[in-house]
Design a protein around this motif. Sequence first.
Motif, mmCIF file in Angstrom:
data_model
loop_
_atom_site.group_PDB
_atom_site.id
_atom_site.type_symbol
_atom_site.label_atom_id
_atom_site.label_comp_id
_atom_site.label_asym_id
_atom_site.label_seq_id
_atom_site.Cartn_x
_atom_site.Cartn_y
_atom_site.Cartn_z
ATOM 1 N N ILE A 168 0.850 -1.195 0.000
ATOM 2 C CA ILE A 168 0.000 0.000 0.000
ATOM 3 C C ILE A 168 0.883 1.240 0.000
ATOM 4 O O ILE A 168 2.078 1.166 0.233
ATOM 5 N N MET A 177 -4.102 7.324 -4.171
ATOM 6 C CA MET A 177 -4.396 6.544 -2.964
ATOM 7 C C MET A 177 -5.416 7.266 -2.099
ATOM 8 O O MET A 177 -6.270 6.631 -1.487
ATOM 9 N N SER A 204 -0.326 -5.705 5.181
ATOM 10 C CA SER A 204 0.651 -5.243 4.202
ATOM 11 C C SER A 204 2.079 -5.493 4.675
ATOM 12 O O SER A 204 2.340 -5.621 5.865
ATOM 13 N N VAL A 214 3.550 0.849 -5.418
ATOM 14 C CA VAL A 214 2.669 -0.320 -5.326
ATOM 15 C C VAL A 214 2.621 -1.077 -6.652
ATOM 16 O O VAL A 214 2.900 -2.276 -6.691
ATOM 17 N N GLY A 226 -2.221 -5.122 -4.426
ATOM 18 C CA GLY A 226 -2.329 -3.844 -3.751
ATOM 19 C C GLY A 226 -3.396 -2.977 -4.380
ATOM 20 O O GLY A 226 -3.765 -3.178 -5.538
#
Length: 445
Positions: A168, A177, A204, A214, A226
């Motif tokens: 992540i 994100m 993660s 990612v 991810g």
Amino acid sequence: MPQFRRLAAALAVALVMPLADGAARAGSVTVITSFPKDLTQAYKTAFEKANPGVTLEILNKNTVAGLAYVRETPAGQRPDVFWASAPDAFEVLNRDKLLAPAKDVINPKVPDKIGSFPINDPGGMYYGQALAGYGIMYNTRYIKAHKLAPPKQWADLLAPEWFGHVGITSPSRSGTMHLTVETILQGEGWDRGWQTLLRMAGNSSAVTERSFGVPDGVNNGQFGAGPVIDFFGLSSKFSKFPVDFVYPTETAIVPANIALIEGAKNADEGKAFIKFALSAAGQEVLLEPKISRLPVLPYSELEGKIPAGYPDPLELAKRSTVHFDVDLSQQRYYLVQSLFDQTITFRLKELQQATKAIHDAERKLGDKAKSGKAAELLAQARKLAWSPLVGQQQSGEAEFLKLFAGDKRDSAVNQKITQLEGDWNGKARGNYEEAARLAQQAAAQ
């Protein structure tokens, strides 16, 4: 006297020189963007070919850093165009009066909406240039080697077998994100959404420094899967990497936007680039395999150009369960970033340890984890590890949100935020350590 004049002239040149480097150059347009080089280079080549004598200059920064850069640069010296995948970031710029209208660039063939979401800002300050969805990218070889089922929904990445296999990044490091986080929060609600984010982060193996980290990690087998914006997954897939990409039911199809910056150095050239990006020629660039973005122009306007198996944004919007509220996302923009960093990014190690302890206890106890003393201890551990430190009610309080939207250069604002962040950081660490202890105690029952 002549010597004095020569000295004065030389001094004047020396004083002007530092300004000349940042001054406007005729025939250039500067674009500030978070997009990867494959995309920006393709647009540079196509735009300069279509506009001889005009040079496209790219200033690459993540969306959050880009916002700060525009804010801190004096009017008249700012870049010309802001180009990013985060509509809430454009709302922040618009709120701060850092965008200029450029309605004459609009392509009339672009629809008004995708699903229920406006493609262009109703106020005419920014414009949809591509469409984007949020989902899961995974490495097909990796999951086969680790005997993991292909993920289809966010919940799949929360399962114990996915521990250590997820990559992540943070919303403070990546506008895409941030949109993924907001999609989950708006799809599941604040409290349940944070539980999903905390559990996914607990599974993660790393929080990457940039959004590129990612997909790069999934491409090279560092991560099994991810959360990413779709074009990262699709560009790798269509470029023949051993990866796939899936849109969960809880996704949002929203525009990636482009806008003219208020106080731009070369506003006319900026408008020319925006107009090109919205034209059929500019939209076709999105379809190159190494870019693989969804156009805002209807597919009927790009007949014969759409690759086989390419996602249809209209169909994705119809099945999505998330009706993305950009105003809500903008209101809590900095709160979400701060809370994520203090409870996840900066406390990842402790969160991982708590998550592993809970998974281990569940695995060891089996059916015994469903009732009795062990079940009570595990319930306490889950609550401590996976509950947000800011609840739904507080997250919507106007004064609380106003604080995080304030100017951090104001010492009083900065002091209050710093104190809150310190409290969250310390509380998160304590909660995760206690959760791990309770899970271990449950396993010993």
